[in-house]
Enzyme design. Structure first.
Site, short mmCIF file in Angstrom:
data_model
loop_
_atom_site.label_atom_id
_atom_site.label_comp_id
_atom_site.label_asym_id
_atom_site.label_seq_id
_atom_site.Cartn_x
_atom_site.Cartn_y
_atom_site.Cartn_z
N HIS A 113 28.76 -3.95 -86.70
CA HIS A 113 27.32 -4.25 -86.61
C HIS A 113 26.89 -4.41 -85.15
O HIS A 113 25.95 -3.76 -84.68
CB HIS A 113 27.04 -5.53 -87.41
CG HIS A 113 25.60 -5.93 -87.44
ND1 HIS A 113 24.77 -5.62 -88.49
CD2 HIS A 113 24.83 -6.62 -86.56
CE1 HIS A 113 23.56 -6.09 -88.25
NE2 HIS A 113 23.57 -6.71 -87.08
N GLU A 114 27.62 -5.26 -84.43
CA GLU A 114 27.24 -5.50 -83.03
C GLU A 114 27.48 -4.25 -82.19
O GLU A 114 26.73 -3.97 -81.25
CB GLU A 114 27.99 -6.71 -82.46
CG GLU A 114 27.76 -8.03 -83.20
CD GLU A 114 26.29 -8.41 -83.39
OE1 GLU A 114 25.46 -8.03 -82.55
OE2 GLU A 114 25.98 -9.08 -84.41
N HIS B 6 24.36 -2.25 -82.35
CA HIS B 6 23.35 -2.72 -81.38
C HIS B 6 23.72 -2.27 -79.96
O HIS B 6 22.88 -1.82 -79.19
CB HIS B 6 23.30 -4.26 -81.39
CG HIS B 6 22.55 -4.84 -82.56
ND1 HIS B 6 21.26 -4.49 -82.88
CD2 HIS B 6 22.91 -5.80 -83.48
CE1 HIS B 6 20.85 -5.19 -83.95
NE2 HIS B 6 21.84 -5.98 -84.33
N GLU C 221 17.84 -3.13 -85.56
CA GLU C 221 18.63 -3.50 -86.73
C GLU C 221 19.05 -2.26 -87.52
O GLU C 221 20.11 -2.24 -88.15
CB GLU C 221 17.82 -4.47 -87.61
CG GLU C 221 18.63 -5.17 -88.69
CD GLU C 221 19.61 -6.21 -88.16
OE1 GLU C 221 19.60 -6.52 -86.94
OE2 GLU C 221 20.42 -6.69 -88.98
#
Lengths: 494, 494
Positions: A261-262, A265, A291
């Protein structure tokens, strides 16, 4: 154009203040010692105050106004910078400096009060802070506009172009098309296999996250992997994009999917056009678009079956005992297990939007209806019952679970669900242009990065979110892709 | 007194700028990624420039002058603050801002040029930077004073009250009384035992440093232990005092004694009177006094025999195989082995001052004699031959080994030897008042901390270094204690 040069010089000065505040924030969130916070808050609020003065000075305001009047003489890029400056100016220019600094302190105090209240399951202790923050938010909106639809102002701040009308339609789709499906799936839920909750020493987890960084093509010379209680991504410019995860020895999946997830980003920020570093446009198009990238890498990449065809053996090398007899199918099922949970950040991909739906409705009723802080816990619990058939026994499992409200971030939550929906719309476009499954099976994530860089990342904030989505997918935001994606995936799984 | 209140408000503002610059410095030195530095340098030089403007504004200068005129109306503590402000003002007030900012950038570039030059053993590549820095230092001194003895200005900056006359006398004592003794010891030098160079995994080293932090009574809520290439201590106020070490798997002693050294610095800063956090006096009395504390904990505590009587078993628990048959005597001898080395930071306690003597003489001849940068490498090598009977084969083992000159820090080196000499003078005073050996044997380092806190630490910068030394030891600085201490210790060892 002399005026624009002066504008750039003042922008650069403001960026220097933002830079040091951002660096101090990284330190606060990853390692500053416990007892350092009171002094730190004092020092940082002074620098924030200086930045506020610079960002709202008469001279700067005049410059921006003059440039707007002469906008036809500017290049399109320069014009975007001036418009971005104007947007930021409008948000704060009428707030009295004292009130701004006071609010900064209130938010600081509230976050600490929230931490304590959450630890003690004591909503009453947090309530006065929440009340003050909501009042301050209302007042701040009042400085900006006489519009009666206050919540729309907040929604637009976090996602330009979105408003209650659009979000209502989005969440209506979710309620109508998704909620019944989720209920059906939940009826078939399975017990997780033993390997899902075995013990996985942190060193091995860390090595696997580092391995993922390599196959995701993260540039180690332009960032840092670190640990923190709440995983997050942080950046100051394209040459410094860091992120954190957390290693829980009884939750292997946590570090893997927070990592993915990170990384999503981070890849976005790393791939901005580096020329934008010198401008105020070096951030994502919006919270929702940001997101969408993290959700894409977390769910469409790292939670896909071809990804684990390519990488389960690598993970097994770190944990040969724990994963001995586990095959790709079993692993894929386990990382996509669906279950009712109290806590949003632990929710699976399918039930996640219901957690957001609940928060959206509550925020809307605070700012547009007559929901007050006294009734919040009951309303929360009633909605949990309605959407997820659960009743929180303690405030830390319910109304006190998120940091956002203590930080004054009303209007933020809906962008989380929106991001997942954007990701699904992008996913179907990408599948028309790329053979995604084959790329994943070959660990060729670079090609996926390149597609997203070209379509989304490099533009940073030079495009508005809905404009960007339409540019890439050929149609306006359409939540039906999200429902379709989730139904396709989870019908096969359950 | 309204004037003093305004002074405090301006001081606080300056402290906020120093705070963020200091936090950014911690980040630069411990984890900022490689490619982030150009942008970072640009941003930080802007903030440094803002701080320079605040620190030299007419308004601030006037305030300080007026307060100095009315100093009799101030409390003694307040007067000290004003005098400290005046001292800092005098250092920079006449430097043109552009030149100040240019110098900041020059120092940044020089440090990177030095790193490259050292890596390539290429003194010629570094020479032009060194020349520019020396010229800038001369010019800066010229802005401050018409005194001809320029080096004294630099010496006083790093150690108030010290000058060439005093340092000459100090180093003369070392040359006369210590150099012959060192030569005798070196004739008897022994080969190190195998355990001194065995392999010690970093995790075990880290656990031992953390154990030392506990017995040294370090407050984990007010600091952080981290890794960096060059160990250092860092603090912003008494509630945030951090330090770093480095773990080399083939050099166990490196992390242990760097750890003890930095703990010495850290304990000093942790024990300042916390009321001084709100003033400009919350730093050590001087570089020499600071170094006396780090040297005390490194050498008189951690390199003592009773310390290892108390703690060798603990270390053996981390490394049972490597240290199996090692007894306290053998360990004590190994950690105090004497040898000629090219590199100052790797030098043992006995040869260390000779490395400093060499640098002092060179700096003095640059600023007071006619030594120029072309001749530096030859002069360096000749002095190495004279004092340590070694001839460096490459610049990285000689003139390019230290970062200081590339950072413009001329006048700093002598405080390293001075610190060791102060530590020896304090050591004999302490031994008159405390049963040091018994305390160490019982791991009662708290009692040692308490003594030093009372005599030295709590005063922070409210006393001048030589004044403090006299207050504690009852006599003025006397280098013969240093010679006596080294002779007593090393006569027993060799």
């Amino acid at each position: 154009m002399d005026l624009f040069k002066r504008f750039k010089a003042m922008q650069k000065q403001q960026k220097a203040y933002q830079f040091v505040l951002t660096v101090a924030g990284w330190d606060s969130n990853t390692e500053a010692p416990k007892k350092s916070f009171p002094y730190r808050a004092e020092m940082l609020s002074m620098i924030s105050g200086e930045l506020f003065s610079l960002s709202t000075s008469e001279e700067y305001q005049d410059l921006v106004s003059q440039l707007l009047e002469q906008h036809e003489e500017l290049t399109p890029r320069d014009r975007l910078e001036v418009m971005e400056a104007k947007k930021n100016l409008d948000k704060i220019v009428n707030v009295p400096k004292d009130e701004y600094v006071e609010y900064t302190k209130l938010v600081n105090l509230s976050q600490r009060a929230w931490e304590d209240a959450k630890a003690n399951d004591d909503y009453e202790a947090f309530k006065p802070y929440l009340e003050k923050i909501i009042a301050a938010k209302r007042r701040h909106i009042g400085y900006r506009t006489t519009r009666p639809d206050k919540y729309n102002v907040l929604l637009d701040d976090f996602e330009e172009g979105m408003d209650m009308e659009k979000y209502d339609a989005f969440f209506e789709t979710i309620k109508k098309d998704l909620v019944p499906f989720v209920k059906d799936v939940l009826k078939k839920k399975r017990t997780q296999p033993a390997f899902a909750t075995a013990t996985y020493p942190r060193e091995g987890q860390k090595r696997f996250v580092e391995y993922m960084m390599k196959i995701f093509d993260y540039d180690f010379d332009r960032g840092v992997l670190k640990e923190s209680v709440h995983p997050f991504t942080w950046s100051t410019h394209t040459q410094d994009v860091r992120f954190t995860v957390r290693y829980l020895e009884d939750q292997l999946f946590s570090s893997i999917f927070a990592g993915a997830h990170e990384l999503g980003h981070a890849i976005y920020d790393l791939n901005f056009d580096p020329e934008l570093d010198e401008t105020n446009l070096n951030h994502g198009a919006s919270h929702g678009i940001h997101e969408s990238q993290s959700r894409f890498y977390e769910n469409m990449v790292a939670r896909s079956k071809p990804f684990w065809k390519a990488n389960l053996d690598k993970l097994k090398k770190q944990f040969p005992d724990q994963l001995k007899d586990v095959d790709v199918d079993a692993f894929y099922r386990a990382v996509n297990a669906v279950d009712e949970t109290f806590i949003r950040v632990e929710a699976d991909e399918l039930t996640y939007p219901l957690h957001i739906l609940l928060r959206y409705e509550i925020e809307r009723d605070i700012f547009e209806g007559d929901l007050n802080v006294d009734d919040l816990p009951d309303v929360w619990n009633a909605k949990m019952k309605q959407y997820l058939n659960l009743t929180p026994k303690k405030a830390s499992d319910g109304v006190l679970q998120d940091v956002h409200w203590s930080a004054g971030m009303f209007g933020y939550f809906p962008t989380y669900a929106l991001g997942s929906a954007y990701a699904a719309q992008l996913y179907y476009t990408m599948k028309n242009e790329l053979d995604l499954d084959t790329l994943l099976k070959n660990n060729d994530i670079k090609t996926i990065n390149a597609w997203l860089k070209d379509k989304i990342h490099r533009h940073a904030a030079t495009k508005k979110p809905l404009e960007l989505l339409e540019m890439v997918t050929g149609e306006t935001f359409n939540p039906s892709y999200y429902v379709r994606y989730l139904k396709e995936k989870y019908s096969a799984l359950y």
